[in-house]
Design a protein around this motif. Sequence first.
Motif, mmCIF file in Angstrom:
data_model
loop_
_atom_site.group_PDB
_atom_site.id
_atom_site.type_symbol
_atom_site.label_atom_id
_atom_site.label_comp_id
_atom_site.label_asym_id
_atom_site.label_seq_id
_atom_site.Cartn_x
_atom_site.Cartn_y
_atom_site.Cartn_z
ATOM 1 N N MET A 168 0.836 -1.198 0.000
ATOM 2 C CA MET A 168 0.000 0.000 0.000
ATOM 3 C C MET A 168 0.869 1.244 0.000
ATOM 4 N N LYS A 169 0.252 2.364 -0.351
ATOM 5 C CA LYS A 169 0.974 3.633 -0.351
ATOM 6 C C LYS A 169 1.336 4.018 1.081
ATOM 7 N N LEU A 185 1.468 5.902 4.357
ATOM 8 C CA LEU A 185 0.535 6.814 5.004
ATOM 9 C C LEU A 185 1.255 8.099 5.421
ATOM 10 N N ASP A 205 -3.346 3.574 11.148
ATOM 11 C CA ASP A 205 -3.970 2.613 10.234
ATOM 12 C C ASP A 205 -4.885 1.704 11.040
ATOM 13 N N THR A 217 -8.834 -3.260 4.885
ATOM 14 C CA THR A 217 -8.636 -3.062 3.451
ATOM 15 C C THR A 217 -9.888 -3.544 2.730
ATOM 16 N N ARG A 252 -5.781 2.921 -1.439
ATOM 17 C CA ARG A 252 -4.467 2.966 -0.785
ATOM 18 C C ARG A 252 -3.510 1.933 -1.357
#
Length: 468
Positions: free
Chosen positions: A337-338, A340, A346, A350, A356
């Motif tokens: 994922m990108k 944060l 988090d 998902t 993301r």
Amino acid sequence: MIRKNQRFLTQLYVLTDFAFIQIAFLLAWWLKFESGWIEHTPPLPVETYFFWSLVYGFVSVFLGTMMLLYSPKRKKRFADEMVKIIQVHFTSLVVLLSLMFFFKQVDISRDYLAIYMVANLILILLYRYFLKMSLKHFRKKGYNKQFVLIIGAGSLGRRFHDNLRQYPELGYEIIGFLDDNPELGSIESSRYKPVLGAVDQLEEILKDKMIDEVVLALPLDAHARYSKIISICEKIGVRTLIIPDFFDYLPARPYFDNFAGMPMINVRDIPLDLSGNRLAKRLFDIVFSLVAICITSPVLLAVAIGVKLTSQGPILFKQERVGLNRRSFQMYKFRSMKVLPEGTMDTGWTTENDPRRTKFGVFLRKTSLDELPQFFNVLAGHMSVVGPRPERPYYVEQFREEVPKYMVKHHVRPGITGWAQTNGLRGDTSIEERINHDIFYIENWSILFDIKIIFKTVVNGFVNKNAY
């Protein structure tokens, strides 16, 4: 007298196991080096092989004693005994190979070792099964019986009576009941044994009849009488067993434990509480993880390059998870994922089409390749290859209040894969069903069960339709 007989039988089992191990040595030696059926190079002297067979015999007997293989077996199923035998000999093989490596005894034939181990298991399992079946046969015929008196003719005593009669091969015969309630005397029928008298008549009845075991099935309000009853049984030389009146309320299979010198009931039987089992599982985890890392090293390198080339940020993603005994640890994954923004927590699941995720991350999550770095968590001792999947602290706090028995999963190390996952309970699936599967795994653990789960994971494939 009974305890002396049990000690004699235990010693007999130890000597017989040791003897069959040496018979397996002779069989393996003949098949490999004398029969002419298998090609071989000139072997080491037979004395060398015999020496290591003796070492293996002493190691397996020692580990068998530590893992309670030689405890009384009259009340146990052969399936449980078989699992224990396989665990003991698997662990003994690991110890033997370690000793041979340490003493640089690397010229022992691999074919011989394979034949030797298979012969060990087959011979010991066969003789134990034959002995178990023979004893069952003779007990059904009325030989070697043990006579039981039940104190308490209420619902608990009658339930035990009905259960015991379903297992005639155990060789127990119920003489009757003792109870102070005169109305319960009417239970005399073809179904139940008679009420022989009141509880105060126990000593008189024990002297008059041949009784081996007394089972206390009294209600909790009769707790004060236990001391006198046990004293009388000890005086006569009769074993005493107690069925707790709160039996129906226990959450799982209970067993008696000892803590600080005090006997107590442990409400959940967890095989991995035994040090021998923990050692066997840990050795298995280390060996399996090292092999897995070596085999998948090209894949690890390719995925690392793919993560680096397709998105900005670190290759590995670290996330706090809750593990053994509710201790937190950092679990590793390939980043899918990108990154944060700094200071962002988090705490979300998902979801499908989650913005993301990176494009390469979608592939990693679907194929479970993002989980491969967790083999390093296994080597570090944070995780096991097989076990309940670990969760983030935020969700642990939430689920512990909402899902019954959720926290039981933390009695063992979390795993890369587990019984729930191999049954399709991954990603967005029922937490309650996952916990039920996790508890089943915890209470029924064995090395063979771990191997079965790993096999199912490989056969079912690593593609996860519920992973987003």
